[in-house]
Write an enzyme that holds these catalytic residues in place. Structure first.
Site, PDB file in Angstrom:
ATOM      1  N   SER A   5       0.829  -1.206   0.000  1.00 16.11           N
ATOM      2  CA  SER A   5       0.000   0.000   0.000  1.00 16.11           C
ATOM      3  C   SER A   5       0.875   1.273   0.000  1.00 16.11           C
ATOM      4  O   SER A   5       1.633   1.483  -0.932  1.00 16.11           O
ATOM      5  CB  SER A   5      -0.965  -0.072   1.185  1.00 16.11           C
ATOM      6  OG  SER A   5      -1.962   0.890   1.067  1.00 16.11           O
ATOM      7  N   HIS A  37      -8.242  -5.200   1.083  1.00 20.46           N
ATOM      8  CA  HIS A  37      -6.949  -4.528   1.239  1.00 20.46           C
ATOM      9  C   HIS A  37      -6.080  -5.085   2.375  1.00 20.46           C
ATOM     10  O   HIS A  37      -4.906  -5.386   2.176  1.00 20.46           O
ATOM     11  CB  HIS A  37      -7.198  -3.034   1.450  1.00 20.46           C
ATOM     12  CG  HIS A  37      -6.001  -2.173   1.244  1.00 20.46           C
ATOM     13  ND1 HIS A  37      -5.354  -2.074   0.037  1.00 20.46           N
ATOM     14  CD2 HIS A  37      -5.318  -1.350   2.091  1.00 20.46           C
ATOM     15  CE1 HIS A  37      -4.335  -1.227   0.147  1.00 20.46           C
ATOM     16  NE2 HIS A  37      -4.283  -0.779   1.381  1.00 20.46           N
TER      17      HIS A  37
END
Ligand SMILES: *[C@@H]1O[C@H](CO)[C@@H](O)[C@H](O)[C@H]1NC(C)=O
Ligand SMILES: *[C@@H]1O[C@H](CO)[C@@H](O)[C@H](O)[C@H]1NC(C)=O
Length: 406
Positions: free
Chosen positions: A172, A379
């Protein structure tokens, strides 16, 4: 919308972010439940390494502007690998699942010399060689993490290990700072032999986080409010709050609905058990770990401008800072490092359409791994998922093994 002032934005922002929904619940009686928790809840990165009988080291890196970063290492004879955490997170993210599932241990088992990064502003990296005002200390976004913290860390590791290159693994924001470094300081391309980018984030115009549009439309008010109220640090690591967080985030907690709601609203996680269930309290007791408000603002700007560019100060100040009214874009075409991108079709923050824009500009993508939507891989699961071994860790280790013949 006209009636919303900065304060309500901020309250909403806090409320719906990382642990706020869950932390909102604070039981006066939860004192006894601490004992039931996994003892790992209370351990920092160094202790988590030691506890599972790995030898750990702490190292201090100083950036060219005086920020002090604490990084961790599990030293082994093999080539160095650097693991870089996401926003509001820390080196803990590579350890909290324990030795069977967390990548730091698994890489060490394979023989790699494992280094764990900590960006300025998180729980491990909050000091500076000078006494700076809070305003000055916290005046950074992901750009400074990429252009100052990361090069200092890489220089440090290469000088300690006497290797000429290392392998980079980011998740990320840990990929964003990679793109920033390699485009702003192209000389660093020659110091990385390969990059594994998990849930890469550069262009952010298709982010699916439900409140992103609201924050984007009201961003200027939010920034003004933030300045006025001197809120520079956001989501700091707070031991007691994080213990509450973990006491709610247990599969057998009577209040687990709050945790489920938090994880659904923030990350789109529908199946609670997709985060490794027995480690869930350990995961949630380690997040959030701290960040700057400017970092969030910078990401939100990217949603509105649809560009992957330097921080936007407004036309006038941009001319002063960048000599152009529009902030310059990061030129990711300058990256020459072979890389593998792992993306999931249902990820809210690393949307496949955004990654497509990125991929069209990158010249050296070696492999592109798309996790099918049928798997509903969200995620957080790239580091905290119950399926992390089969979907991420094993493929990653296989790539690195072929690369290095370890
Ligand atoms: C970005 O880098 C590429 C590759 O070196 C170059 O051809 C291009 O002109 C650069 N773009 C900008 C906007 O500087
Ligand atoms: C992805 O999953 C869908 C079912 O949701 C399936 O129809 C499709 O064939 C899968 N795609 C690939 C490339 O496996």
């Amino acid at each position: 919308m006209a009636n919303y002032n900065g304060q309500s934005f901020w309250v909403l922002f806090l409320f719906f972010n990382i642990c706020s929904v869950t932390c909102f619940y604070r039981s006066k009686n939860s004192g006894n439940t601490y004992q039931e928790n996994n003892p790992d809840v209370l351990l920092n990165s160094f202790q988590l390494i030691q506890k599972y009988n790995y030898y750990g080291e702490e190292h201090f890196v100083v950036t060219k502007n005086g920020y002090q970063l604490k990084i961790f290492r599990i030293p082994k004879k093999g080539p160095p690998v650097l693991l870089v955490h996401g926003i509001g997170d820390s080196s803990d993210s590579w350890l909290v699942l324990g030795p069977q599932h967390s990548l730091a241990y698994l890489l060490a088992d394979t023989g790699f010399d494992v280094w764990l990064f900590n960006a300025r502003g998180n729980r491990y990296s909050k000091t500076h060689i000078k006494t700076l005002s809070r305003r000055l200390y916290w005046d950074f976004s992901y750009e400074e993490i990429g252009s100052e913290d990361m090069p200092a860390t890489i220089d440090y590791i290469l000088s300690k290990t006497r290797h000429s290159k290392l392998t980079y693994i980011g998740f990320s924001q840990g990929t964003t700072v990679f793109f920033v470094m390699c485009s702003m300081l192209p000389e660093y391309n020659s110091l990385i032999n390969y990059a594994i980018l998990l849930a890469p984030v550069a262009w952010t115009k298709n982010i699916k986080y439900p409140f992103i549009d609201f924050f984007s439309r009201n961003l200027n008010d939010l920034i003004s409010f933030d300045k006025k109220e001197k809120i520079y640090e956001v989501f700091p690591f707070n031991k007691n709050l994080n213990i509450y967080h973990s006491s709610v985030c247990k599969v057998n907690s009577p209040f687990k609905l709050l945790c489920q709601l938090e994880l659904y609203l923030n990350f789109g996680l529908k199946t609670f058990t997709n985060l490794l269930p027995d480690r869930l309290p350990v995961i949630t007791s380690h997040i959030p770990a701290g960040s700057s408000s400017k970092t969030f603002f910078h990401f939100i700007q990217g949603y509105g401008t649809k560009r992957f560019q330097r921080y936007d100060y407004g036309k006038e100040k941009n001319r002063e800072v960048y000599a152009s009214s529009l902030p310059p874009e990061y030129n990711v075409s300058l990256i020459t490092i072979p890389m593998t991108l792992f993306v999931s079709e249902v990820d809210w923050f690393s949307d496949t359409n955004d990654v497509e824009i990125l991929r069209n500009r990158l010249k050296t993508v070696d492999k592109y791994v798309v996790i099918n939507e049928s798997l509903q891989f969200t995620h957080l699961e790239f580091v905290y998922g119950s399926r992390v071994n089969t979907i991420i860790n094993k493929p990653v280790i296989n790539i690195l093994k072929t690369l290095t013949n370890i």
